[in-house]
Design a protein around this motif. Structure first.
Motif, short mmCIF file in Angstrom:
data_model
loop_
_atom_site.label_atom_id
_atom_site.label_comp_id
_atom_site.label_asym_id
_atom_site.label_seq_id
_atom_site.Cartn_x
_atom_site.Cartn_y
_atom_site.Cartn_z
N GLY A 194 1.16 10.76 -12.98
CA GLY A 194 0.27 10.32 -11.92
C GLY A 194 0.63 10.97 -10.60
N ALA A 195 -0.29 10.93 -9.65
CA ALA A 195 -0.11 11.49 -8.32
C ALA A 195 -0.41 10.40 -7.30
N TYR A 196 0.50 10.26 -6.31
CA TYR A 196 0.43 9.17 -5.33
C TYR A 196 0.69 9.74 -3.94
N ALA A 197 0.17 9.07 -2.90
CA ALA A 197 0.27 9.64 -1.56
C ALA A 197 0.80 8.65 -0.54
N ILE A 198 1.69 9.16 0.31
CA ILE A 198 2.05 8.49 1.56
C ILE A 198 1.02 8.99 2.57
N LEU A 199 0.30 8.05 3.20
CA LEU A 199 -0.82 8.40 4.08
C LEU A 199 -0.63 7.80 5.47
N PRO A 200 0.04 8.54 6.38
CA PRO A 200 0.21 8.02 7.75
C PRO A 200 -1.13 7.99 8.48
N LEU A 201 -1.38 6.88 9.15
CA LEU A 201 -2.64 6.70 9.86
C LEU A 201 -2.36 5.99 11.18
N ARG A 202 -2.37 6.75 12.26
CA ARG A 202 -2.15 6.18 13.61
C ARG A 202 -0.92 5.28 13.66
N ARG A 203 0.22 5.81 13.30
CA ARG A 203 1.52 5.11 13.31
C ARG A 203 1.59 3.94 12.34
N GLN A 204 0.67 3.90 11.39
CA GLN A 204 0.70 2.92 10.32
C GLN A 204 0.48 3.68 9.00
N PHE A 205 0.33 2.95 7.90
CA PHE A 205 0.19 3.60 6.60
C PHE A 205 -0.95 2.98 5.82
N LEU A 206 -1.75 3.86 5.23
CA LEU A 206 -2.88 3.47 4.40
C LEU A 206 -2.34 3.20 2.99
N LEU A 207 -2.56 1.98 2.49
CA LEU A 207 -2.10 1.56 1.17
C LEU A 207 -3.27 0.98 0.39
N ASP A 216 -11.35 -4.08 -8.19
CA ASP A 216 -10.23 -4.93 -7.76
C ASP A 216 -9.25 -4.25 -6.79
N HIS A 217 -9.66 -3.16 -6.12
CA HIS A 217 -8.79 -2.51 -5.14
C HIS A 217 -9.28 -2.79 -3.72
N ARG A 218 -8.34 -3.05 -2.84
CA ARG A 218 -8.61 -3.27 -1.42
C ARG A 218 -7.73 -2.34 -0.61
N THR A 219 -8.24 -1.84 0.49
CA THR A 219 -7.47 -0.95 1.36
C THR A 219 -6.70 -1.78 2.38
N LEU A 220 -5.45 -1.42 2.58
CA LEU A 220 -4.60 -2.05 3.60
C LEU A 220 -4.09 -0.98 4.56
N VAL A 221 -3.89 -1.35 5.81
CA VAL A 221 -3.23 -0.49 6.79
C VAL A 221 -2.11 -1.33 7.40
N LEU A 222 -0.86 -0.90 7.18
CA LEU A 222 0.30 -1.66 7.64
C LEU A 222 1.28 -0.77 8.38
N PRO A 223 2.02 -1.34 9.34
CA PRO A 223 3.10 -0.58 9.99
C PRO A 223 4.20 -0.28 8.96
N GLY A 224 5.00 0.74 9.24
CA GLY A 224 5.98 1.25 8.30
C GLY A 224 6.90 0.23 7.67
N ASP A 225 7.62 -0.55 8.47
CA ASP A 225 8.57 -1.51 7.92
C ASP A 225 7.87 -2.54 7.04
N ARG A 226 6.73 -3.00 7.48
CA ARG A 226 5.98 -3.99 6.70
C ARG A 226 5.44 -3.36 5.42
N ALA A 227 5.01 -2.10 5.51
CA ALA A 227 4.52 -1.40 4.32
C ALA A 227 5.62 -1.28 3.27
N VAL A 228 6.82 -0.88 3.68
CA VAL A 228 7.94 -0.76 2.74
C VAL A 228 8.21 -2.10 2.08
N ALA A 229 8.25 -3.17 2.88
CA ALA A 229 8.56 -4.50 2.35
C ALA A 229 7.47 -5.02 1.41
#
Length: 145
Positions: free
Chosen positions: A20-33, A116-129
């Motif tokens: 599989g292929a997966y992406a880290i997607l930085p978006l305005r100092r946050q991350f698209l998940l 069943d997929h929803r888009t999230l945008v979270l700051p880095g530390d919260r995204a990791v957690a």
């Protein structure tokens, strides 16, 4: 050798390799998940399985679009990991071979088309957690350092 994360394979269990292929997607100092919402919510780096005849980059673009509705640009491979899991949606024991990329979200052109997929945008530390697997957390934490 590709690093294993998570649980070791169970003795005697046959696993099917699922690249599989997966992406880290930085978006305005946050991350698209993406969050896969079913009985249990699982937050993940956007991405998924590489279909037969498809390159990892083709799969990455397709999967990110399906799971988030976003187009991406300039993907660059950061590395890989593998994990041994049961995939209930496929009723399959899998050795997931996960190729992780850094890419840049360009624009959202649709809502997620993956069920069943929803888009999230979270700051880095919260995204990791919040990420649901050790491999995704490892790569995002490494990127943030």
């Amino acid at each position: 050798m590709i690093r294993r994360v998570g649980q070791p394979p169970m003795a005697g269990q046959r696993y099917v390799v699922r690249p599989g292929a997966y992406a880290i997607l930085p978006l305005r100092r946050q991350f698209l998940l993406t969050a896969q919402v079913s009985d249990v919510t699982d937050v993940q780096l956007p991405g998924g399985g590489i279909d037969h005849g498809e390159s990892p980059l083709q799969a990455l673009h397709r999967e990110v679009l399906e799971e988030t509705g976003w187009r991406i640009a300039r993907p660059r491979k950061l590395g890989s990991f593998r994990r041994f899991v049961y995939m209930p949606e496929y009723q399959l024991w899998a050795e997931k071979l996960c190729h992780v990329f850094l890419a840049h979200p360009v624009r959202q052109i649709a809502q997620p088309s993956e069920p069943d997929h929803r888009t999230l945008v979270l700051p880095g530390d919260r995204a990791v957690a919040t990420l649901g697997n050790d491999g995704d957390r490892m790569f995002l934490a490494r990127y943030l350092r």
